[in-house]
Design a protein around this motif. Structure first.
Motif: not given
Length: 292
Positions: A157-175
Motif C-alpha cells: 500500500r506504500e507502493n514499495v517496488q518489488k525485487i523482481g515479482n516479490s518482496y524479501v523476508l529475512v527470518l531467524h531459523e526459529d521464525q
C-alpha cells in the motif's frame, strides 16, 4: 619479547598458498552474506563521503495532452542520503611451525575463519542499519500466515517496488520453522520448485504470500524461553543501500620478526550501510514456538 598479541601459531607463504588462502577468504565471504546482498551498492573510490539518492514518484498524469501545445516537464525531486564509509577489518597471526606441521592446512583454515568473519561483520552491520531505520511491526505471537499477509499489505500500500515479482523476508531459523508449520498445503513453494531456480538468493528457502523467504541467524533475539522475541526484516527494492570506498580484500602482512616466522592474515574494507527508503523496510517482531 612479544611484538603482537593473539598469535595462533605461518611462515612466509608461497604464491600458490597465498592464492589458495585468498580464494578461501573470498569464497566464505561470497557464500555467507545475506543482508549485504540485498543492498543497492554505490562504489566511489577515494571519496570522503558518498551519496545515495531516493527519488520521489511523479503524480498521475490525468490531464489530456493538447494536440498543438507541448507538455510542461515534471520536476524530478530527490532526497540525498550522505554516508561516510568507515574502516573495518580483522586479523589473525599464524606461525611457521603450525603451517609446516599441517602442510599449509592451518593457513587455509585461517583463511576460512577470516572470510567467515568478514561476512558476519558485513551482515551484522547491514542488519543493524535495517533494524535501526525500519518501521516496527509486532505480531501477537509467532510468525504465521496472517502476519506475513500484514507485512505484504504494509509494503504494497506504500507502493514499495518489488525485487523482481516479490518482496524479501529475512527470518531467524526459529521464525522460519513456525512459518512453514503454519503454511496451508500448497501455499509454501520450496526453492527446488521455482520456475527459475538459478536466481535463488543466499539462504533462500522458499516463496510464501508474495515474499522470497530467506533465513539468517544475524536476525537478533532478546529475552529467554517463551518470551524470546525475534526481529525479522521485510523489504522491497531500492530501499537499502551500501556505499564502498574500498571493497573487502584479503591482507597479508609480515613477517616482522627477525626469523620470519610470523605472518598476519586478515581482511580489510571501507564501507557503510543505510536505509534509503524507510517505507520500504519493516522490522517484524515475533515470538517463536521453538523457545516455548
Amino acid at each position: 619479547m612479544a611484538f603482537t598479541n593473539g598469535i595462533t601459531s605461518t611462515v612466509e607463504l608461497d604464491s600458490s598458498l597465498l592464492t589458495a588462502v585468498d580464494q578461501t577468504v573470498q569464497l566464505e565471504l561470497a557464500n555467507n552474506t545475506v543482508f549485504d546482498g540485498l543492498a543497492q551498492i554505490q562504489i566511489s573510490l577515494n571519496a570522503k563521503s558518498i551519496e545515495l539518492r531516493r527519488y520521489a514518484r511523479l503524480g498521475a498524469a490525468t490531464t489530456p495532452l493538447s494536440e498543438t501545445s507541448d507538455i510542461d516537464s515534471a520536476t524530478l525531486s530527490d532526497t540525498k542520503i550522505v554516508l561516510t564509509p568507515k574502516e573495518y577489518g580483522n586479523v589473525v597471526t599464524t606461525t611457521s611451525l603450525v603451517s609446516l606441521q599441517t602442510g599449509g592446512v592451518a593457513d587455509l583454515v585461517a583463511g576460512a575463519v577470516i572470510g567467515a568473519n568478514a561476512a558476519l561483520t558485513q551482515d551484522t552491520l547491514a542488519y543493524n542499519a535495517l533494524k535501526a531505520a525500519g518501521a516496527g511491526v509486532t505480531a501477537p505471537g509467532h510468525m504465521d500466515a496472517a502476519f506475513v499477509e500484514k507485512l505484504y499489505t504494509k509494503l504494497a500500500r506504500e507502493n514499495v517496488q518489488k525485487i523482481g515479482n516479490s518482496y524479501v523476508l529475512v527470518l531467524h531459523e526459529d521464525q522460519a520453522s513456525d512459518l512453514r508449520a503454519s503454511a496451508a498445503a500448497g501455499t509454501w513453494v520450496d526453492v527446488m520448485k521455482y520456475a527459475q531456480p538459478g536466481q535463488i538468493l543466499i539462504n533462500e528457502i522458499g516463496m510464501y504470500k508474495g515474499f522470497r523467504v530467506i533465513v539468517s541467524n544475524a536476525v537478533t533475539t532478546s529475552g529467554t524461553g517463551a518470551a524470546t522475541t525475534y526481529k525479522a526484516i521485510a523489504l522491497g527494492a531500492n530501499s537499502f543501500g551500501k556505499v564502498v570506498s574500498k571493497p573487502i580484500e584479503t591482507r597479508f602482512t609480515g613477517p616482522f620478526d627477525k626469523l620470519g616466522r610470523f605472518v598476519n592474515l586478515g581482511w580489510y574494507g571501507v564501507f557503510d550501510y543505510a536505509v534509503i527508503e524507510p517505507k520500504g523496510v519493516l522490522v517484524a517482531t515475533t515470538t517463536a514456538g521453538y523457545n516455548e
